[in-house]
Design a protein around this motif. Structure first.
Motif, mmCIF file in Angstrom:
data_model
loop_
_atom_site.group_PDB
_atom_site.id
_atom_site.type_symbol
_atom_site.label_atom_id
_atom_site.label_comp_id
_atom_site.label_asym_id
_atom_site.label_seq_id
_atom_site.Cartn_x
_atom_site.Cartn_y
_atom_site.Cartn_z
ATOM 1 N N ASP A 33 0.783 -1.197 0.324
ATOM 2 C CA ASP A 33 0.192 0.124 0.223
ATOM 3 C C ASP A 33 1.035 0.839 -0.041
ATOM 4 O OD1 ASP A 33 1.181 0.121 2.599
ATOM 5 O OD2 ASP A 33 -0.537 0.083 3.466
ATOM 6 N N LEU A 34 -0.120 2.316 0.300
ATOM 7 C CA LEU A 34 0.406 3.178 -0.237
ATOM 8 C C LEU A 34 1.790 3.785 0.921
ATOM 9 C CD1 LEU A 34 -1.732 6.544 -0.772
ATOM 10 C CD2 LEU A 34 0.864 4.949 -2.199
ATOM 11 N N ALA A 53 -5.365 7.847 -11.794
ATOM 12 C CA ALA A 53 -3.841 8.421 -12.281
ATOM 13 C C ALA A 53 -3.710 9.457 -11.377
ATOM 14 C CB ALA A 53 -3.774 8.667 -13.336
ATOM 15 N N THR A 54 -2.882 10.268 -10.476
ATOM 16 C CA THR A 54 -2.614 11.515 -10.558
ATOM 17 C C THR A 54 -3.173 12.433 -10.887
ATOM 18 O OG1 THR A 54 -0.734 11.751 -10.322
ATOM 19 C CG2 THR A 54 -1.020 10.853 -8.130
ATOM 20 N N ALA A 97 0.117 10.643 -4.448
ATOM 21 C CA ALA A 97 -0.843 10.524 -4.614
ATOM 22 C C ALA A 97 -1.634 10.760 -3.012
ATOM 23 C CB ALA A 97 -0.599 8.636 -4.422
ATOM 24 N N ALA A 98 -1.022 10.556 -2.055
ATOM 25 C CA ALA A 98 -1.190 10.652 -0.291
ATOM 26 C C ALA A 98 -2.211 11.983 0.019
ATOM 27 C CB ALA A 98 0.301 10.367 1.044
ATOM 28 N N GLY A 141 -11.118 12.737 0.097
ATOM 29 C CA GLY A 141 -11.541 12.327 1.362
ATOM 30 C C GLY A 141 -11.885 11.147 1.057
ATOM 31 N N ALA A 142 -11.057 9.951 -0.163
ATOM 32 C CA ALA A 142 -10.907 8.758 -0.382
ATOM 33 C C ALA A 142 -10.169 8.005 0.600
ATOM 34 C CB ALA A 142 -10.290 8.765 -1.813
ATOM 35 N N ASP A 143 -10.750 7.347 1.847
ATOM 36 C CA ASP A 143 -10.539 7.083 2.944
ATOM 37 C C ASP A 143 -10.354 5.411 2.821
ATOM 38 O OD1 ASP A 143 -9.139 7.040 5.040
ATOM 39 O OD2 ASP A 143 -10.493 7.374 6.743
#
Length: 220
Positions: A74-75, A97-98, A146-147, A154-156
């Motif tokens: 993961d990140l 993609a960012t 990305a983080a 809010g893409a938690d």
């Protein structure tokens, strides 16, 4: 049509590895939207018992991806494998993609859905598709970006950078636009077909997820 898609997939994959896909190109290929399944289509799909069938009119040109052999991080660098699917009936895998504006626009809806659908046995996972350097290593600056996007939108939910192994897998060879969304079951096996392009609303997302969840439950 199928050969054209394979060619475009190869071009995009090369651009991803070289880090040279432009934002304009991404937005032009990613801005197409999907029409959510109608109740009649969902009803028809429930009558099909062999495997997972969601849209009876789907022509099979957008190949689903099998994630049952997933091996990634993961990140934060924590290992992730196919066991991440085990506690959920359905996993929504959104590849983004960012630099892709349509990707970022739908992430707040996915963040809400991840929370609201958890009790129904559904999870959301993001795969960040533009973090590779030209030498195959992961870009620290892209990981930071990305983080930051995950926090701001809010893409938690769990996000996985597309490393070299994922780039060499069936995922990258089937991917020709951002965003693209896949659905898998508790083993990482594909459910229905991939959705290419931005989903236009939270309600549309719910319609798709409900239809795929019904297919899993019907097959079970």
């Amino acid at each position: 049509m199928k050969n054209w898609k394979k060619t475009l997939a190869a071009v995009l994959a090369a651009a991803m590895l070289a880090g040279c896909a432009s934002a304009g190109e991404s937005e032009s290929t990613s801005s197409s939207s999907q029409t959510p399944p109608s109740s009649s289509a969902a009803s028809e799909s429930q009558s099909v018992q062999e495997g997972y069938q969601v849209d009876p009119e789907y022509d099979g040109t957008d190949t689903p991806v099998d994630f049952s052999e997933l091996s990634a991080q993961d990140l934060d660098g924590t290992p992730v494998d196919a066991s991440v699917f085990a506690d959920y009936k359905l996993t929504v895998i959104n590849v983004w993609a960012t630099y892709c504006s349509p990707c970022l626009q739908e992430m707040p809806d996915l963040g809400e859905i991840a929370q609201e659908y958890a009790e129904k046995g559904v999870q959301v996972i993001g795969i960040v598709g533009d973090v590779l350097n030209s030498d195959g290593t992961i870009s620290d600056s892209q990981m930071e970006k990305a983080a930051q996007i995950v926090t701001e939108t809010g893409a938690d939910y769990l996000h996985i950078p597309m490393d070299l192994d994922l780039y060499r897998s069936d995922l990258a060879s089937s991917l020709y636009a951002f965003p693209t969304t896949y659905f898998v079951d508790s083993e990482g096996k594909p459910v229905g077909n991939a959705l290419v392009g931005m989903i236009p609303s939270k309600e549309a997302w719910q319609a798709y997820i409900d239809a795929h969840l019904d297919a899993v439950e019907q097959a079970g």
